[in-house]
Design a protein around this motif. Structure first.
Motif, PDB file in Angstrom:
ATOM      1  N   VAL A  94      44.437  28.507  40.947  1.00 43.87           N
ATOM      2  CA  VAL A  94      45.865  28.310  41.685  1.00 43.87           C
ATOM      3  C   VAL A  94      45.490  27.733  43.189  1.00 43.87           C
ATOM      4  CG1 VAL A  94      47.231  29.552  39.949  1.00 43.87           C
ATOM      5  CG2 VAL A  94      45.794  30.867  41.765  1.00 43.87           C
ATOM      6  N   GLY A  95      44.405  27.651  43.437  1.00 43.56           N
ATOM      7  CA  GLY A  95      44.171  27.282  44.923  1.00 43.56           C
ATOM      8  C   GLY A  95      43.701  28.277  45.720  1.00 43.56           C
ATOM      9  N   LEU A  96      44.195  29.646  45.637  1.00 41.74           N
ATOM     10  CA  LEU A  96      43.794  30.462  46.362  1.00 41.74           C
ATOM     11  C   LEU A  96      42.171  31.009  46.180  1.00 41.74           C
ATOM     12  CD1 LEU A  96      46.580  33.195  45.418  1.00 41.74           C
ATOM     13  CD2 LEU A  96      46.527  31.514  47.559  1.00 41.74           C
ATOM     14  N   LEU A  97      41.708  31.788  47.285  1.00 45.29           N
ATOM     15  CA  LEU A  97      40.285  31.860  47.063  1.00 45.29           C
ATOM     16  C   LEU A  97      40.262  33.314  46.138  1.00 45.29           C
ATOM     17  CD1 LEU A  97      38.714  32.132  50.615  1.00 45.29           C
ATOM     18  CD2 LEU A  97      38.428  30.489  48.955  1.00 45.29           C
ATOM     19  N   ALA A 102      36.529  41.340  44.438  1.00 48.60           N
ATOM     20  CA  ALA A 102      38.006  41.567  44.718  1.00 48.60           C
ATOM     21  C   ALA A 102      38.717  40.790  43.996  1.00 48.60           C
ATOM     22  CB  ALA A 102      38.358  41.295  46.395  1.00 48.60           C
ATOM     23  N   GLY A 103      38.486  39.585  43.279  1.00 49.07           N
ATOM     24  CA  GLY A 103      39.405  38.710  42.654  1.00 49.07           C
ATOM     25  C   GLY A 103      40.448  38.081  43.714  1.00 49.07           C
ATOM     26  N   LEU A 104      41.340  37.975  43.220  1.00 48.14           N
ATOM     27  CA  LEU A 104      42.506  37.231  44.064  1.00 48.14           C
ATOM     28  C   LEU A 104      42.938  38.201  45.293  1.00 48.14           C
ATOM     29  CD1 LEU A 104      44.544  35.021  41.761  1.00 48.14           C
ATOM     30  CD2 LEU A 104      42.841  34.399  43.255  1.00 48.14           C
ATOM     31  N   MET A 105      42.552  39.498  45.078  1.00 51.10           N
ATOM     32  CA  MET A 105      42.849  40.349  46.372  1.00 51.10           C
ATOM     33  C   MET A 105      42.070  40.321  47.504  1.00 51.10           C
ATOM     34  SD  MET A 105      45.595  42.096  45.449  1.00 51.10           S
ATOM     35  CE  MET A 105      46.755  42.613  43.999  1.00 51.10           C
ATOM     36  N   ALA A 126      30.541  32.270  39.773  1.00 50.81           N
ATOM     37  CA  ALA A 126      32.071  32.403  40.055  1.00 50.81           C
ATOM     38  C   ALA A 126      32.906  33.208  38.912  1.00 50.81           C
ATOM     39  CB  ALA A 126      32.713  31.078  40.111  1.00 50.81           C
ATOM     40  N   PRO A 127      33.840  34.084  39.212  1.00 47.55           N
ATOM     41  CA  PRO A 127      34.323  34.752  38.185  1.00 47.55           C
ATOM     42  C   PRO A 127      35.376  33.904  37.178  1.00 47.55           C
ATOM     43  CG  PRO A 127      35.345  35.258  40.187  1.00 47.55           C
ATOM     44  CD  PRO A 127      34.066  34.405  40.511  1.00 47.55           C
ATOM     45  N   CYS A 178      45.134  38.495  37.979  1.00 50.59           N
ATOM     46  CA  CYS A 178      43.799  38.098  38.027  1.00 50.59           C
ATOM     47  C   CYS A 178      43.018  39.311  37.394  1.00 50.59           C
ATOM     48  CB  CYS A 178      43.351  37.630  39.310  1.00 50.59           C
ATOM     49  SG  CYS A 178      41.256  37.749  39.391  1.00 50.59           S
ATOM     50  N   PRO A 179      42.269  39.121  36.358  1.00 50.63           N
ATOM     51  CA  PRO A 179      41.643  40.179  35.589  1.00 50.63           C
ATOM     52  C   PRO A 179      40.793  41.015  36.653  1.00 50.63           C
ATOM     53  CG  PRO A 179      41.564  38.479  34.309  1.00 50.63           C
ATOM     54  CD  PRO A 179      42.024  37.831  35.453  1.00 50.63           C
ATOM     55  N   VAL A 180      39.992  40.264  37.402  1.00 48.11           N
ATOM     56  CA  VAL A 180      38.925  40.860  38.525  1.00 48.11           C
ATOM     57  C   VAL A 180      40.096  41.638  39.381  1.00 48.11           C
ATOM     58  CG1 VAL A 180      37.255  40.281  40.267  1.00 48.11           C
ATOM     59  CG2 VAL A 180      37.440  38.912  38.205  1.00 48.11           C
TER      60      VAL A 180
END
Length: 207
Positions: A94-97, A102-105, A126-127, A178-180
């Motif tokens: 989705v473009g976010l890091l 930490a996943g998308l957090m 990469a996860p 995000c699962p991570v």
């Protein structure tokens, strides 16, 4: 530590830097510790930024390093580029890091520019490559996030509606999907803090 690398010829890195270290909240537990800090107790603006300056600044003094921050600009430090150069943050579907733990957090509070060249382990994969369902793709209620762009006005408009209260009070639905992210243990109150800051005045950098 959320990532580290050896800069070769980066004009945004202080001269003489041999190792760059990116710092972010360690979860679970960071938000509880921060809420007990003097900065969180004071009725002043930007408590998390002020906490970051104090704590990371002291570490820099102790180590003979230079403290750098993603806030306080312009000019703005290129933390998104640095995150990718560390090898531990990648562009998500989705473009976010997205970060390997930490996943998308992912949230960077600062960096340390060290004059010493430290031995660094190879970065993990990469996860997203192992995430077959990729729930982040369909998690946004208004489809504001895509690999091509982030529709910030649409996102903010949605937060002003009754349906947007969930994202406003618990943090971005995409980040939570995000699962991570779900395994990281970040407090919802911290996610709400970041979302409300973004909603009020915009957000520079990766949170």
């Amino acid at each position: 530590m959320f990532g580290a690398w050896h800069p070769e010829s980066d004009p945004d890195v202080p001269a003489g830097t041999q190792t760059m270290i990116l710092l972010g909240p360690r979860e679970p537990g960071f938000w509880t510790a921060f809420r007990a800090s003097p900065e969180a107790q004071e009725a002043r603006a930007d408590p998390l930024d002020r906490w970051s300056r104090r704590v990371i600044g002291q570490w820099a003094c102790d180590l003979g390093a230079k403290a750098l921050f993603p806030f306080g600009g312009p000019p703005w430090r290129p933390f998104i580029r640095w995150a990718r150069e560390s090898g531990r943050a990648h562009v998500s579907p989705v473009g976010l890091l997205v970060h390997d733990t930490a996943g998308l957090m992912i949230s960077y509070r600062g960096a340390l520019a060290l004059k010493q060249r430290l031995a660094l382990p190879p970065p993990p994969p990469a996860p997203c490559a192992e995430c077959s369902s990729q729930p982040c793709r369909i998690a946004c209620p208004v489809s504001a996030l895509s690999p091509e762009a982030y529709d910030v006005p649409l996102c903010k408009s949605f937060l002003d509606t009754p349906a947007g209260l969930d994202c406003h009070g618990r943090g971005c639905a995409v980040r939570r999907a995000c699962p991570v992210s779900r395994s990281y243990g970040r407090a919802e109150a911290q996610s709400a803090f970041h979302m409300q800051s973004f909603h009020k005045r915009g957000q520079r950098g990766p949170e």
